[in-house]
Design a protein around this motif. Structure first.
Motif, mmCIF file in Angstrom:
data_model
loop_
_atom_site.group_PDB
_atom_site.id
_atom_site.type_symbol
_atom_site.label_atom_id
_atom_site.label_comp_id
_atom_site.label_asym_id
_atom_site.label_seq_id
_atom_site.Cartn_x
_atom_site.Cartn_y
_atom_site.Cartn_z
ATOM 1 N N TRP A 1 23.246 19.299 -1.044
ATOM 2 C CA TRP A 1 23.914 19.290 -2.347
ATOM 3 C C TRP A 1 25.332 18.737 -2.195
ATOM 4 C CZ3 TRP A 1 21.203 23.272 -0.168
ATOM 5 C CH2 TRP A 1 20.068 23.736 -0.853
ATOM 6 N N LEU A 2 25.847 18.145 -3.261
ATOM 7 C CA LEU A 2 27.223 17.653 -3.268
ATOM 8 C C LEU A 2 28.204 18.696 -3.810
ATOM 9 C CD1 LEU A 2 26.841 13.923 -4.407
ATOM 10 C CD2 LEU A 2 26.972 14.870 -2.091
ATOM 11 N N SER A 3 27.673 19.799 -4.293
ATOM 12 C CA SER A 3 28.519 20.917 -4.730
ATOM 13 C C SER A 3 27.759 22.198 -4.459
ATOM 14 C CB SER A 3 28.844 20.801 -6.225
ATOM 15 O OG SER A 3 27.655 20.809 -7.004
ATOM 16 N N LEU A 4 28.467 23.321 -4.451
ATOM 17 C CA LEU A 4 27.791 24.585 -4.183
ATOM 18 C C LEU A 4 26.675 24.788 -5.198
ATOM 19 C CD1 LEU A 4 30.695 27.056 -3.284
ATOM 20 C CD2 LEU A 4 28.730 26.444 -1.852
ATOM 21 N N PRO A 5 25.448 24.923 -4.729
ATOM 22 C CA PRO A 5 24.314 24.966 -5.666
ATOM 23 C C PRO A 5 24.193 26.311 -6.376
ATOM 24 C CG PRO A 5 23.545 25.266 -3.415
ATOM 25 C CD PRO A 5 25.016 24.976 -3.322
ATOM 26 N N SER A 6 23.791 26.234 -7.616
ATOM 27 C CA SER A 6 23.487 27.451 -8.367
ATOM 28 C C SER A 6 22.065 27.878 -8.036
ATOM 29 C CB SER A 6 23.633 27.188 -9.864
ATOM 30 O OG SER A 6 22.816 26.085 -10.255
ATOM 31 N N LYS B 1 23.221 23.784 3.255
ATOM 32 C CA LYS B 1 22.631 25.083 2.950
ATOM 33 C C LYS B 1 23.382 25.688 1.769
ATOM 34 C CE LYS B 1 20.994 26.402 7.580
ATOM 35 N NZ LYS B 1 21.081 27.453 8.629
ATOM 36 N N PRO B 2 22.701 26.466 0.942
ATOM 37 C CA PRO B 2 23.365 27.007 -0.256
ATOM 38 C C PRO B 2 24.590 27.866 0.050
ATOM 39 C CG PRO B 2 20.986 27.262 -0.423
ATOM 40 C CD PRO B 2 21.266 26.811 0.981
ATOM 41 N N ASP B 3 24.560 28.606 1.141
ATOM 42 C CA ASP B 3 25.631 29.553 1.423
ATOM 43 C C ASP B 3 26.529 29.091 2.569
ATOM 44 O OD1 ASP B 3 23.701 29.720 3.354
ATOM 45 O OD2 ASP B 3 23.673 31.915 3.469
ATOM 46 N N GLN B 4 26.598 27.770 2.783
ATOM 47 C CA GLN B 4 27.307 27.272 3.953
ATOM 48 C C GLN B 4 28.660 26.677 3.585
ATOM 49 O OE1 GLN B 4 25.417 24.070 6.195
ATOM 50 N NE2 GLN B 4 25.462 25.356 8.008
#
Length: 461
Positions: free
Chosen positions: A230-235, A283-286
């Motif tokens: 992702w290019l931004s923190l994913p929802s 990764k979503p939480d990285q």
């Protein structure tokens, strides 16, 4: 290069090998190491056991025993090499490189041989594959480690393991797992790098990237076009996208202009690439990473994707430095080329696990000897000339090996001849580089690119 340097090859080699004397319990094994390395430095067309032994007027089975069964500590030898590099060639801009290389083999008896991808032949072939660790700082480059990849079929076959002398502790591991073990081992021996570089085969493996981060290592490596993130923190519930689609459709990349950089000055002149970069989350939480997309200005269809756990603006990291690291894989290819073409790294005609690793470590030792001399003697270059190449150091060493037993007057003539020959090739290489550079600059000017106005990625001294 002058006559004195060619004449002094023997003393330099003796002093160099003295650093590894404690790896050998007996004088005879130390002498066998010297003979084997002299054979690799020589002009023998094939640098396997038999021709090296016959050139040294000894029985081939003596060197066969030296590689396969003689009691000496090849692990200590490898570790000493790493400690020497860490002590003598440490630099804050050093780069570590991870890569593998295949060696074609006939038959089914050589340890770990099977049909698999062989980069040496560019196809699926019967071969063994080694995972290698390289080290680069400025114009110094060497191999730090080599380890044989053991396929699962071999790992699960007790009879073949016994026949090939594969130790009990050797087990099937992915190449990326082998590489992580090599990185950890190098760190234990004092090796420090600004970043690790690797190709997309390693970059596609998330567990490998996790492993480097777990070792608190910075990296910048190539990734495949279908790598996702992702290019931004994913929802919650938002799927990751392939980086090739992010380049084509994301607003972040669409709103960016391509930036041109002078990546480096190669043998054929300046290399210019257009670049876009963005913050990236794999990764979503990285924590945030950096995704770099580079496009060759000469061939716009040639696109590379790079991922780094470093972000421009933090801890002195800049985009141009990241690009320098990204395009720094070529030195390990040069190490493979020199090792295989000039030193016989792929000429081994042994089958056992121990013998193959010993051959690879000795080949690394031969290459390190040449690289250290080139670095030392290259520092005395005159303005307007090229540094000595490692190949030219190897050629000078081969002359010393070939003529050391001749009468003094004959040696002097041949020393002078090889010194003149190497000086000639230095001048010719310089002229060739100038000619190639002019051609490259002319091609870039036709594209409207003025190289002198581009930002250079080459680190300052």
């Amino acid at each position: 290069m002058d006559i004195g340097q060619v004449k002094g090859m023997g003393k330099e080699l003796k002093k160099f090998l003295g650093n590894f004397a404690d790896c050998f319990g007996r004088y005879t094994t130390r002498e066998n190491l010297k003979i084997y390395i002299e054979g690799q430095l020589s002009d023998l067309p094939r640098k396997s056991i038999e021709p090296i032994a016959l050139a040294a007027d000894m029985e081939p089975r003596t060197l066969q025993h030296f590689l396969s069964k003689a009691p000496w500590d090849e692990i200590r030898l490898r570790d000493h090499m790493q400690e020497m590099v860490a002590e003598e060639h440490a630099h804050p801009q050093a780069i570590g490189i991870i890569d593998d290389s295949g060696n074609p083999k006939k038959g089914q008896k050589t340890a770990a041989v099977q049909r698999q991808w062989c980069g040496n032949t560019g196809k699926i072939d019967n071969c063994v594959v080694g995972v290698h660790l390289g080290y680069v700082v400025k114009d110094f480059q060497c191999l730090l480690d080599s380890e044989l990849y053991l396929p699962r079929a071999w790992a699960e076959d007790p009879e073949r393991r016994k026949e090939a002398g594969i130790p009990d502790e050797a087990e099937y591991r992915k190449k990326t797992t082998i590489a992580l073990g090599q990185v950890a081992r190098a760190l234990d021996h004092g090796i420090r790098v600004a970043a690790w570089n690797f190709d997309e085969w390693y970059g596609r493996d998330g567990e490998f990237l996790d492993g480097l981060e777990g070792l608190q290592q910075k990296y910048l490596g190539e990734i495949p076009a279908n790598f996702t993130g992702w290019l931004s923190l994913p929802s919650a519930g938002r799927d990751a996208s392939e980086v090739q689609n992010l380049l084509s459709y994301s607003r972040n990349f669409q709103q960016q202009e391509w930036q041109r950089f002078r990546i480096k000055d190669g043998e054929k002149g300046p290399q210019v690439w257009e670049v876009k970069a963005a913050t990236f989350y794999r990764k979503p939480d990285q924590i945030p990473h950096t995704l770099i997309v580079a496009r060759d200005v000469v061939s716009s269809q040639k696109v590379k994707y790079f991922l780094s756990d470093m972000v421009p603006g933090e801890a002195g990291v800049t985009l141009d430095w990241l690009l320098w690291v990204a395009f720094s894989r070529w030195p390990i290819e040069r190490c493979f080329e020199l090792g295989k073409r000039d030193l016989g790294m792929d000429h081994f005609e042994v089958r056992t696990w121990t013998a193959i690793h010993r051959h690879w470590y000795i080949s690394q030792l031969s290459q390190l000897f040449c690289a250290r001399l080139r670095r030392c003697w290259g520092e005395t270059k005159r303005p307007g000339t090229l540094y000595l190449t490692v190949e030219q150091i190897r050629e000078a060493a081969s002359t010393w090996v070939a003529i050391r037993m001749l009468p003094y007057s004959a040696r002097q003539i041949l020393y002078q001849r090889v010194a003149k020959k190497i000086s000639y090739y230095q001048r010719r290489n310089l002229q060739a580089r100038k000619s190639h550079t002019k051609t490259t600059l002319r091609r870039l000017r036709k594209l409207g690119i003025k190289v002198s106005r581009l930002k250079s990625c080459v680190p300052s001294e």
